[in-house]
Design a protein around this motif. Sequence first.
Motif, short mmCIF file in Angstrom:
data_model
loop_
_atom_site.label_atom_id
_atom_site.label_comp_id
_atom_site.label_asym_id
_atom_site.label_seq_id
_atom_site.Cartn_x
_atom_site.Cartn_y
_atom_site.Cartn_z
N PRO A 123 49.12 52.18 45.01
CA PRO A 123 49.03 53.76 44.34
C PRO A 123 48.10 53.57 44.13
O PRO A 123 47.61 54.92 43.58
CB PRO A 123 50.21 52.92 43.19
N SER A 124 47.09 52.30 43.71
CA SER A 124 46.11 52.46 43.76
C SER A 124 44.76 53.05 44.61
O SER A 124 44.02 53.67 43.63
CB SER A 124 45.30 51.16 43.35
N GLY A 125 45.35 53.47 45.43
CA GLY A 125 44.78 54.28 46.65
C GLY A 125 43.43 53.92 47.13
O GLY A 125 42.90 52.83 46.42
N GLU A 157 48.72 47.17 42.66
CA GLU A 157 47.15 46.71 42.40
C GLU A 157 47.93 45.82 44.25
O GLU A 157 48.78 44.83 44.29
CB GLU A 157 47.26 46.97 41.91
N CYS A 158 46.29 45.54 44.86
CA CYS A 158 46.25 44.00 45.17
C CYS A 158 44.58 43.98 45.57
O CYS A 158 43.48 44.96 45.58
CB CYS A 158 46.78 44.31 47.25
N GLY A 159 44.44 42.40 46.02
CA GLY A 159 43.15 42.72 45.89
C GLY A 159 42.91 40.97 46.09
O GLY A 159 44.28 40.30 46.39
N LEU A 160 41.21 40.85 47.01
CA LEU A 160 40.61 39.90 47.43
C LEU A 160 39.97 39.17 46.29
O LEU A 160 39.22 39.53 45.85
CB LEU A 160 40.33 40.06 48.45
N CYS A 161 40.54 37.48 46.34
CA CYS A 161 39.72 37.26 45.21
C CYS A 161 39.19 35.68 45.66
O CYS A 161 39.86 34.46 46.64
CB CYS A 161 39.96 36.31 44.07
N GLY A 162 38.01 35.96 45.49
CA GLY A 162 37.18 34.45 45.79
C GLY A 162 35.47 34.51 45.16
O GLY A 162 35.61 35.55 44.55
N THR A 163 34.30 32.95 45.73
CA THR A 163 33.86 33.56 45.29
C THR A 163 32.73 34.34 45.96
O THR A 163 31.67 34.89 44.80
CB THR A 163 32.71 32.25 45.20
#
Length: 341
Positions: free
Chosen positions: A305-307, A279-285
Amino acid sequence: MEKKNIEWSKLGFDYIKTDYRFVAKYKDGAWDEGTLSKDAQVVMSESAAVLQYAQTVFEGMKAYTTADGKIVTFRPDLNAERMIQSAQRLEMPVYPKDKFIDAVCQTIKANAAYVPPYGSGATLYVRPYMFGSNAVIGVKPAEEYEFRVFVTPVGPYFKGGVKPLTICISDFDRAAPHGTGNIKAGLNYAMSLHPYMECHRKGYDENMYLDPATRTKVEETGGANFLFVTKDNKIVTPKSNSILPSITRRSLLYVAKEYLGLETEEREIYLDELGDFAECGLCGTAAVISPVGKVVLHDKEICFPSGMNDMGPTTKKLYETLTGIQMGSIKAPEGWIYEVC
Ligand code: PLP
Ligand code: COI
């Protein structure tokens, strides 16, 4: 207090003028007390240091309505500290931490009618900023400054809400080695506008910038840090001294470890290993945690794979725990939540 007549659930990430902003001025080596003002216009010299040489730094934070109707903000002490580091790097005077927190709380409180209700999906974005205001023409720091805070109600930063994003690896660099990538200065965002528009013109949501020295490692986007989940459920975030030290990322690493019992690691992340993550995500306020479904490098696609339909399961748990803490439904670590009113 009666809330403004705003369709909270329809808000995007756009500026809406609110009633009050905080304004403090620095002159002859000292800050004045500062005051709330109804005037949203800034008046200054045509040769102000901010206009000619981009001498400006800023912060981004949010205020939330909790389930029991209080208005709170999240870790403003860390924003105050980061603004001090940003100001020092651009030879600007420091705005003291306690005064920063007080100014932020005063501005939120004065605009309480604009703080979106609990459960509306919107929040109040808070923007403290500081700039050199007197005329300079030789390249040197200003002698006079303004520190201001305004607020604006916002919805999701990315238009699709929580739909996974497609990220493109930029051929441009965001920061120089030993440059200003680790501070929150307007100049970092001005230089990202062309790569941002190029990426949009090609149909992607955001850029992934690489480390400027070797272009082999993951840095961040123009407005958020990256977070990855390995196939054995470990949280990994890029370590680099040219990315912004995201308060959301630092909080998520703590939440992952202490609330979810997950292993965490901050380390250099090579482009070559992107295909190994689950999985991959962007994080910030602003981004909170926005899931990434795909990363594109020229004609090569790396699909997680999270699609492309849903947030990955671990990203979702992190998202729910962090927002639960921010909105008061999950007990926060000591000192994370400041009650405004
Ligand atoms: N990286 C950049 C370049 C940003 O502008 C932001 C936004 O503030 C972040 C990361 C995330 O930082 P934070 O979590 O402190 O908002
Ligand atoms: C934030 O998340 O607060 C940011 O500053 C990102 C972007 C709006 C510049």
